[in-house]
Write a protein that holds these residues in place. Sequence first.
Motif, PDB file in Angstrom:
ATOM      1  N   UNK A  95     -10.983  45.684   7.427  1.00 56.64           N
ATOM      2  CA  UNK A  95     -11.165  47.095   8.075  1.00 56.64           C
ATOM      3  C   UNK A  95     -12.462  47.210   8.552  1.00 56.64           C
ATOM      4  N   UNK A 109     -25.315  46.032  -0.982  1.00 54.48           N
ATOM      5  CA  UNK A 109     -24.313  47.084  -1.268  1.00 54.48           C
ATOM      6  C   UNK A 109     -22.888  46.434  -2.168  1.00 54.48           C
ATOM      7  N   UNK A 113     -20.372  45.924  -7.273  1.00 55.64           N
ATOM      8  CA  UNK A 113     -18.808  45.682  -7.543  1.00 55.64           C
ATOM      9  C   UNK A 113     -18.743  44.325  -7.808  1.00 55.64           C
ATOM     10  N   UNK A 116     -19.469  44.050 -11.377  1.00 54.04           N
ATOM     11  CA  UNK A 116     -18.510  44.631 -12.376  1.00 54.04           C
ATOM     12  C   UNK A 116     -17.175  43.512 -12.535  1.00 54.04           C
TER      13      UNK A 116
ATOM     14  N   UNK B 146      -8.697  48.648  -3.879  1.00 49.58           N
ATOM     15  CA  UNK B 146      -8.419  47.802  -2.831  1.00 49.58           C
ATOM     16  C   UNK B 146      -7.130  47.149  -2.752  1.00 49.58           C
ATOM     17  N   UNK B 153      -5.311  50.005   5.166  1.00 45.05           N
ATOM     18  CA  UNK B 153      -6.561  50.792   4.988  1.00 45.05           C
ATOM     19  C   UNK B 153      -7.474  50.291   3.905  1.00 45.05           C
ATOM     20  N   UNK B 154      -8.617  49.970   3.979  1.00 48.75           N
ATOM     21  CA  UNK B 154      -9.427  49.459   2.895  1.00 48.75           C
ATOM     22  C   UNK B 154     -10.492  50.359   2.412  1.00 48.75           C
ATOM     23  N   UNK B 156     -14.266  51.794   1.471  1.00 41.57           N
ATOM     24  CA  UNK B 156     -15.696  51.282   2.084  1.00 41.57           C
ATOM     25  C   UNK B 156     -16.484  50.996   0.631  1.00 41.57           C
ATOM     26  N   UNK B 157     -16.841  49.723   0.587  1.00 44.88           N
ATOM     27  CA  UNK B 157     -17.512  49.056  -0.285  1.00 44.88           C
ATOM     28  C   UNK B 157     -18.811  49.401  -0.348  1.00 44.88           C
ATOM     29  N   UNK B 158     -19.481  49.956   0.665  1.00 48.41           N
ATOM     30  CA  UNK B 158     -20.694  50.257   0.724  1.00 48.41           C
ATOM     31  C   UNK B 158     -21.079  51.779  -0.016  1.00 48.41           C
ATOM     32  N   UNK B 162     -17.541  54.409  -4.592  1.00 50.58           N
ATOM     33  CA  UNK B 162     -16.551  53.285  -4.865  1.00 50.58           C
ATOM     34  C   UNK B 162     -17.123  52.360  -6.081  1.00 50.58           C
ATOM     35  N   UNK B 163     -18.316  52.281  -5.993  1.00 46.66           N
ATOM     36  CA  UNK B 163     -19.157  51.364  -7.248  1.00 46.66           C
ATOM     37  C   UNK B 163     -18.799  51.900  -8.133  1.00 46.66           C
ATOM     38  N   UNK B 166     -15.182  51.149  -9.924  1.00 43.90           N
ATOM     39  CA  UNK B 166     -15.247  49.672 -10.548  1.00 43.90           C
ATOM     40  C   UNK B 166     -15.942  49.851 -11.702  1.00 43.90           C
ATOM     41  N   UNK B 167     -17.117  50.417 -11.641  1.00 39.00           N
ATOM     42  CA  UNK B 167     -17.978  50.572 -13.089  1.00 39.00           C
ATOM     43  C   UNK B 167     -17.250  51.152 -14.113  1.00 39.00           C
ATOM     44  N   UNK B 237     -25.547  48.981 -16.690  1.00 42.40           N
ATOM     45  CA  UNK B 237     -25.082  48.964 -15.314  1.00 42.40           C
ATOM     46  C   UNK B 237     -24.464  50.239 -15.137  1.00 42.40           C
ATOM     47  N   UNK B 238     -23.400  50.637 -15.741  1.00 45.94           N
ATOM     48  CA  UNK B 238     -22.588  51.652 -15.687  1.00 45.94           C
ATOM     49  C   UNK B 238     -23.289  53.182 -15.282  1.00 45.94           C
ATOM     50  N   UNK B 241     -25.130  52.826 -12.033  1.00 47.57           N
ATOM     51  CA  UNK B 241     -24.162  53.035 -10.974  1.00 47.57           C
ATOM     52  C   UNK B 241     -24.138  54.591 -10.927  1.00 47.57           C
TER      53      UNK B 241
END
Lengths: 192, 468
Positions: A95, A109, A113, A116, B146, B153-154, B156-158, B162-163, B166-167, B237-238, B241
Motif C-alpha cells: 500500500x 519512522x 514499531x 515494540x 495490520x 488497506x494497510x 500508515x507506519x510513519x 500508529x506507533x 503498538x506501544x 519508550x511508551x 512515543x
Amino acid sequence: MEDSKEQIEESRAEGKIVAGMAASFENPKELLGAASAFRKAGYQNFDTHSPFPIHGMDKAMDIHDSRLGWIVITCAILGGLGGYALQVWAAAAAYPLLISGKPYISTEAFVPITFELIILSSAFSVVIGMFMLNGLPKFSHSLFTHTSFYRASYDRFFLSVAAEDPQFDAIKTKSLMKAMGGEAIEILYDQP
Amino acid sequence: MSQDTSDSVALPRLVSGNPSFSDIARDVTAPTSGTPPSWWVIAFVAAMSLLMLYGVSVVWLVWEGVGVWGVSHPVAWGYGIINLVWWVGIGHAGTLISAVLFLCRQRWRTSINRFAEAMTLFAVVCALQFPALHTGRPWVDYFMIPVPNQMLLWPNFRSPLLWDLFAFNTYLLVSLLFWYVGLVPDLAVMRDRAKKGISKILYGVFALGWRGSARHWINYERAYLILAGIATPLVLSVHSVVSFDFAVSQLPGWHTTIFPPYFVAGAIFSGFALVVTLLIIAREVYGFKQFVTLYHIDTMNKFLLATGCMVGYAYSIEFFMAWYSGNEFERFAFVNRAFGPYAWAYWIMFCCNVFVPQLFWIKKLRRNIAVAFVISILINIGMWFERFVIIVTSLHRDFLPANWGYYIPTWVDITMYLGTFGLFFTMFLTFLRFLPMIAISEIMGIMDKANPHHASYKTDENATKQNV
C-alpha cells in the motif's frame, strides 16, 4: 527402617506406581545441607522445593544454568526482523502512500514499531519459554500425593528423590533424609 | 538485632518485627478470605456505580458521535487525549518499581511491586479506552491493526498515532505477563491455603501446578530478570512515543525535542504519586504496617521530590528555549500559556508539580503519612493539568487569530473521566479481594532467615556447639 521397604513392596503389589520419596525440612539452611549431602551421595534425580529461591541451591544441587536467554534472543531477533519487514512491505509494496514527500521505506519512522515488536516477542518467549523449560503447566504430580506438601509453597522446605534415580533405595534414601533432619518422610505415588 | 551490626553495610529492616514464613503467608492472604469488610463493600458499590456512569456515557458517545464531547475547532484534542496521557503516565510507576528498581537491586520495592504492577495494568486499561473511542467509530478500530483485509488497506507506519497503538498494546501485554509471572508462586500459596472447592480449583488452574522446585526457580529467576530487562526500555519508550504524538507535529508548544524525557519524568512522577496515595490507604485499612514501613513512604517521597524537580526543570527550560529560539510563534505560545486565558490551569500545574513537592526536602514531612497523602493527591491533580496545559493551550491559539477559541468540556467529558475511576477501582478492588497484594514469595526471600548463609544461622550453630 525396614517399614519403608515393606511399604513400597506392599503398594507395588497393590498396583500403585512408586514415584519417589520426599521429606520436609525446617528451614532453608537444613534444606541446603540436605541437598549437598544427596548430591555427594551420588543422587542425580532429586529436587528441592521451597517457597522462594534459595541462595546457593544451584551449586549445592549442581543445576546447570538456565538456557532461557538463548530462546529469548532468538525470538527477539525474529520479532525485530519480522516487524521491520512488515512495515517495509506494507508501506512500500502492499500500500505505497506518499506522505509529505517521505520515502516509501522511511527507516527512521519504522524504528518505534520495530522496537515494540522486539519487546513483545521477547516477552512472550520469556514466559512461554520459562514454562516450557519447567514442564509446566502440570497439574498432576506425584509430589501432590504427599500429605504435607501443600506447605512447600509457604513455610516448609522439601527434598524429593525420584524412584528412577539409580541410587534410590527405600532404606538408604530414607535414612539419609532422616540423618539430614528430614521430617514427614513419605513415599510418593504417581497419580492415576 | 545485635547480629545486624556484624554486617559491613547496615541495611534498613524491610520487614519489621520477625514474622515466621507462615505468618507472612497468613497476613498477606488474610484480606482474600472470610467475608469482605464493610468498607470494601461500600467502596466496591461506589466504584461499580461510577463504572455504570461510564457505561452510560460511552453508549451515549457511540450513539451520538464525538460531537457530544467539547472537542471542536480549534481544540480537537480535549479530555480524551488528556485522560489517555494521564492514565498511561500513572501506569509507568508500576513498571518502574517492578523492573528498574529490581535491576538496581532496590530490595525495598518488594513490599510494593505487586500492588504497583496491578495499578499499572488497570491504569493502562483505562488509558486505552480513550483512543479507542476517540476514533469516533470504535467498531472499525481494527483498521489500525495490520491484518490482511478485503480492502487491501494497510496502516500508515510513519504516523506517531500508529506507533502509539503498538506501544500501548505492547505495554499492556508485557505488564500483564510480568504481573502474572510474579503471581505464579503466590497463586500456588493461595491454592495450598484454600479450603473450599471452587477457589482451590481456580487458584490451582492459574498456579499451573507450580511446586517451587529448585530446577524451576532457576528458570523462573532468569525469566524475571529478562522481563525486568526488557520492561525497562519499554517503559521509557511508551511515554516517549506518547510524546511523539505532540513533538512530531509542527505546532508551537508541541514541537520540542525535550518532550520524550520530560514526558517520561512526568509519567514516573504522577505514577509514584498514585502509588503513594493507594499504598497509604491500603496500609491503613489492611494494617500492613510491618511490610510497608515509614522507610518505604520516605523513599517514595524522595522519588517524588526528584521527579518533581525534573518536571520543574522541563517547564523552565521550555520557556527559555521559546525565548532563545527567537521564533515569535513559539514565544507567543509560551507567554500565552502562562499569562493567557488558561493561565489558571498553568499555575495550578506549576504549584502542584513544582512548588508543593519541595516540602519533601524536610525529612519530617516525608515521613508524615497525612502530608504525604495530601501531596500525592495534589501531584496527580497537577499532572492532569500538565496534560491539559500542553494540549489545550497549544491548540486554542495557533498562527492566525481567526483560528482562536476557548475549549470547555461537556458533561460527557466529565462523566467519562469520572467513569474511568469506576473502571479502575472496580478492577483494583477485585484484585485486592482475590489476589495477594504483596508478593509473598519475594517478601519471604528478602528476609534474613531466607538466606541460609545469614549470620543468625551461624550463631544458632555456635549456640548448639556450646551446648554440646
